[in-house]
Motif scaffolding. Structure first.
Motif, PDB file in Angstrom:
ATOM      1  N   GLU A   1      -6.233 -21.174  13.316  1.00 18.43           N
ATOM      2  CA  GLU A   1      -5.338 -20.769  14.394  1.00 18.43           C
ATOM      3  C   GLU A   1      -5.881 -21.081  15.783  1.00 18.43           C
ATOM      4  O   GLU A   1      -5.125 -21.496  16.677  1.00 18.43           O
ATOM      5  CB  GLU A   1      -5.026 -19.268  14.285  1.00 18.43           C
ATOM      6  N   LEU A   2      -7.175 -20.888  16.003  1.00 15.94           N
ATOM      7  CA  LEU A   2      -7.734 -21.176  17.329  1.00 15.94           C
ATOM      8  C   LEU A   2      -7.626 -22.665  17.653  1.00 15.94           C
ATOM      9  O   LEU A   2      -7.343 -23.038  18.796  1.00 15.94           O
ATOM     10  CB  LEU A   2      -9.198 -20.724  17.395  1.00 15.94           C
ATOM     11  N   TRP A   3      -7.850 -23.508  16.660  1.00 13.15           N
ATOM     12  CA  TRP A   3      -7.695 -24.952  16.860  1.00 13.15           C
ATOM     13  C   TRP A   3      -6.231 -25.294  17.108  1.00 13.15           C
ATOM     14  O   TRP A   3      -5.905 -26.121  17.968  1.00 13.15           O
ATOM     15  CB  TRP A   3      -8.219 -25.696  15.629  1.00 13.15           C
ATOM     16  N   TYR A   4      -5.349 -24.642  16.368  1.00 12.32           N
ATOM     17  CA  TYR A   4      -3.913 -24.854  16.559  1.00 12.32           C
ATOM     18  C   TYR A   4      -3.505 -24.535  17.995  1.00 12.32           C
ATOM     19  O   TYR A   4      -2.766 -25.308  18.635  1.00 12.32           O
ATOM     20  CB  TYR A   4      -3.140 -23.981  15.572  1.00 12.32           C
ATOM     21  N   ARG A   5      -3.970 -23.416  18.493  1.00 16.01           N
ATOM     22  CA  ARG A   5      -3.642 -23.044  19.876  1.00 16.01           C
ATOM     23  C   ARG A   5      -4.192 -24.058  20.863  1.00 16.01           C
ATOM     24  O   ARG A   5      -3.547 -24.400  21.868  1.00 16.01           O
ATOM     25  CB  ARG A   5      -4.208 -21.665  20.197  1.00 16.01           C
ATOM     26  N   GLN A   6      -5.398 -24.551  20.581  1.00 12.31           N
ATOM     27  CA  GLN A   6      -6.054 -25.495  21.489  1.00 12.31           C
ATOM     28  C   GLN A   6      -5.271 -26.802  21.595  1.00 12.31           C
ATOM     29  O   GLN A   6      -5.066 -27.318  22.697  1.00 12.31           O
ATOM     30  CB  GLN A   6      -7.480 -25.773  21.013  1.00 12.31           C
ATOM     31  N   VAL A   7      -4.843 -27.337  20.456  1.00  5.77           N
ATOM     32  CA  VAL A   7      -4.208 -28.661  20.476  1.00  5.77           C
ATOM     33  C   VAL A   7      -2.726 -28.585  20.830  1.00  5.77           C
ATOM     34  O   VAL A   7      -2.135 -29.579  21.270  1.00  5.77           O
ATOM     35  CB  VAL A   7      -4.386 -29.391  19.128  1.00  5.77           C
ATOM     36  N   THR A   8      -2.112 -27.424  20.646  1.00  2.00           N
ATOM     37  CA  THR A   8      -0.680 -27.304  20.951  1.00  2.00           C
ATOM     38  C   THR A   8      -0.421 -26.546  22.240  1.00  2.00           C
ATOM     39  O   THR A   8       0.725 -26.534  22.711  1.00  2.00           O
ATOM     40  CB  THR A   8       0.053 -26.582  19.808  1.00  2.00           C
ATOM     41  N   GLN A   9      -1.481 -25.928  22.805  1.00  6.30           N
ATOM     42  CA  GLN A   9      -1.320 -25.079  23.983  1.00  6.30           C
ATOM     43  C   GLN A   9      -0.297 -23.975  23.720  1.00  6.30           C
ATOM     44  O   GLN A   9       0.445 -23.556  24.602  1.00  6.30           O
ATOM     45  CB  GLN A   9      -0.875 -25.914  25.194  1.00  6.30           C
ATOM     46  N   ASP A  10      -0.274 -23.526  22.475  1.00 12.74           N
ATOM     47  CA  ASP A  10       0.683 -22.505  22.048  1.00 12.74           C
ATOM     48  C   ASP A  10      -0.021 -21.154  22.014  1.00 12.74           C
ATOM     49  O   ASP A  10      -0.643 -20.784  21.030  1.00 12.74           O
ATOM     50  CB  ASP A  10       1.247 -22.848  20.673  1.00 12.74           C
TER      51      ASP A  10
ATOM     52  N   LYS B   1       6.437 -31.774  14.560  1.00  6.91           N
ATOM     53  CA  LYS B   1       6.075 -30.701  13.652  1.00  6.91           C
ATOM     54  C   LYS B   1       4.745 -30.942  12.942  1.00  6.91           C
ATOM     55  O   LYS B   1       4.359 -30.155  12.086  1.00  6.91           O
ATOM     56  CB  LYS B   1       7.195 -30.509  12.620  1.00  6.91           C
ATOM     57  N   THR B   2       4.077 -32.021  13.258  1.00  5.43           N
ATOM     58  CA  THR B   2       2.772 -32.305  12.667  1.00  5.43           C
ATOM     59  C   THR B   2       1.725 -32.459  13.756  1.00  5.43           C
ATOM     60  O   THR B   2       2.039 -32.737  14.910  1.00  5.43           O
ATOM     61  CB  THR B   2       2.813 -33.581  11.806  1.00  5.43           C
ATOM     62  N   ILE B   3       0.475 -32.268  13.355  1.00  2.87           N
ATOM     63  CA  ILE B   3      -0.659 -32.352  14.278  1.00  2.87           C
ATOM     64  C   ILE B   3      -1.677 -33.318  13.701  1.00  2.87           C
ATOM     65  O   ILE B   3      -1.977 -33.278  12.502  1.00  2.87           O
ATOM     66  CB  ILE B   3      -1.311 -30.965  14.475  1.00  2.87           C
ATOM     67  N   LEU B   4      -2.215 -34.174  14.544  1.00  6.87           N
ATOM     68  CA  LEU B   4      -3.243 -35.109  14.098  1.00  6.87           C
ATOM     69  C   LEU B   4      -4.563 -34.363  13.926  1.00  6.87           C
ATOM     70  O   LEU B   4      -5.083 -33.785  14.877  1.00  6.87           O
ATOM     71  CB  LEU B   4      -3.418 -36.241  15.109  1.00  6.87           C
ATOM     72  N   ARG B   5      -5.079 -34.377  12.707  1.00  6.98           N
ATOM     73  CA  ARG B   5      -6.349 -33.705  12.428  1.00  6.98           C
ATOM     74  C   ARG B   5      -7.500 -34.710  12.362  1.00  6.98           C
ATOM     75  O   ARG B   5      -8.605 -34.412  12.814  1.00  6.98           O
ATOM     76  CB  ARG B   5      -6.262 -32.919  11.120  1.00  6.98           C
ATOM     77  N   TYR B   6      -7.251 -35.877  11.797  1.00 10.27           N
ATOM     78  CA  TYR B   6      -8.293 -36.901  11.692  1.00 10.27           C
ATOM     79  C   TYR B   6      -7.732 -38.260  12.061  1.00 10.27           C
ATOM     80  O   TYR B   6      -6.663 -38.650  11.575  1.00 10.27           O
ATOM     81  CB  TYR B   6      -8.847 -36.958  10.259  1.00 10.27           C
TER      82      TYR B   6
END
Length: 220
Positions: free
Chosen positions: A196-205, A3-8
């Motif tokens: 949101e665009l970054w979210y889609r990119q890293v999650t392929q969602d 449920k988390t995404i690595l940002r840095y």
């Protein structure tokens, strides 16, 4: 599902905080040398002579570590079509009404403007600082060059300080931003709401077929 995404990464966070510490030290020492009313700040660095000695070295170190951030993030700071529309609707962002704001990548237009402003200021500070660095380089330049370098150095420093104040305010205002730079991770909900665009990119969602994407060309 995570449920988390690595940002840095840890290296990026360490780099960021080293730049922040050096900025604080270089900024305070620079203000101490800028005007007699702030000369008392030299006490933080062991007095006037030590402040004059340490200030340029801290500035150079700050620039070197800042280059690490530039190499890490420059690709993510190129402007895209949605950025212009994001700026036109920044009042909605300020009102925390991002549903009608075009989705953006890892950084929004405001963050990108700040990134390039910081880079420009850092370059001006570096080269003007080298010109007026009395111990090593100033003897190679005439009085006119020195005066212009001093003026540019002061102006770039002023813009840099204002930009960092905006950066700090925005980081505190957008809840979760400071935590991301402290711990590296953001929630999926945070990423989807603000980037949101970054979210889609890293999650392929990708957006669901029955859920229309937020408009990116709507006027207003």
């Amino acid at each position: 599902m995570n449920k988390t995404i690595l940002r840095y990464t840890s290296n990026q966070r360490t780099n960021h905080w080293l730049v922040a510490i050096l900025f604080l030290m270089a900024g305070l020492s620079g203000l101490a040398l800028f005007h007699p009313a702030m000369f008392w700040l030299t006490n933080l660095f062991g007095g006037g002579p030590w402040t004059r000695i340490l200030h340029p070295f801290m500035g150079v170190l700050m620039f070197v570590f800042f280059l690490g951030l530039v190499f890490s993030f420059w690709r993510a700071n190129f402007f895209i079509g949605n950025d212009r529309l994001w700026l036109k609707r920044i009042n909605r962002v300020m009102a925390n009404n991002e549903e009608e704001v075009p989705p953006v990548g890892k950084y929004n237009a405001g963050q990108k403007l700040l990134f390039w402003t910081l880079l420009l200021c850092m370059l001006v500070l570096l080269f003007s600082g080298l010109v007026i660095w009395r111990a090593y380089f100033s003897e190679y330049f005439g009085i006119t060059s020195l005066r212009w370098a001093m003026l540019l150095h002061a102006l770039a420093g002023f813009v840099l300080i204002l930009s960092i104040i905006v950066h700090i305010y925005a980081g505190i205002w957008i809840k979760g931003s400071v935590s991301a730079m402290m711990h590296g991770w953001v929630s999926r909900a945070w990423a989807k709401k603000h980037h949101e665009l970054w979210y889609r990119q890293v999650t392929q969602d990708a957006p669901r077929d029955d859920t229309p994407e937020r408009p990116i060309t709507k006027k207003g």
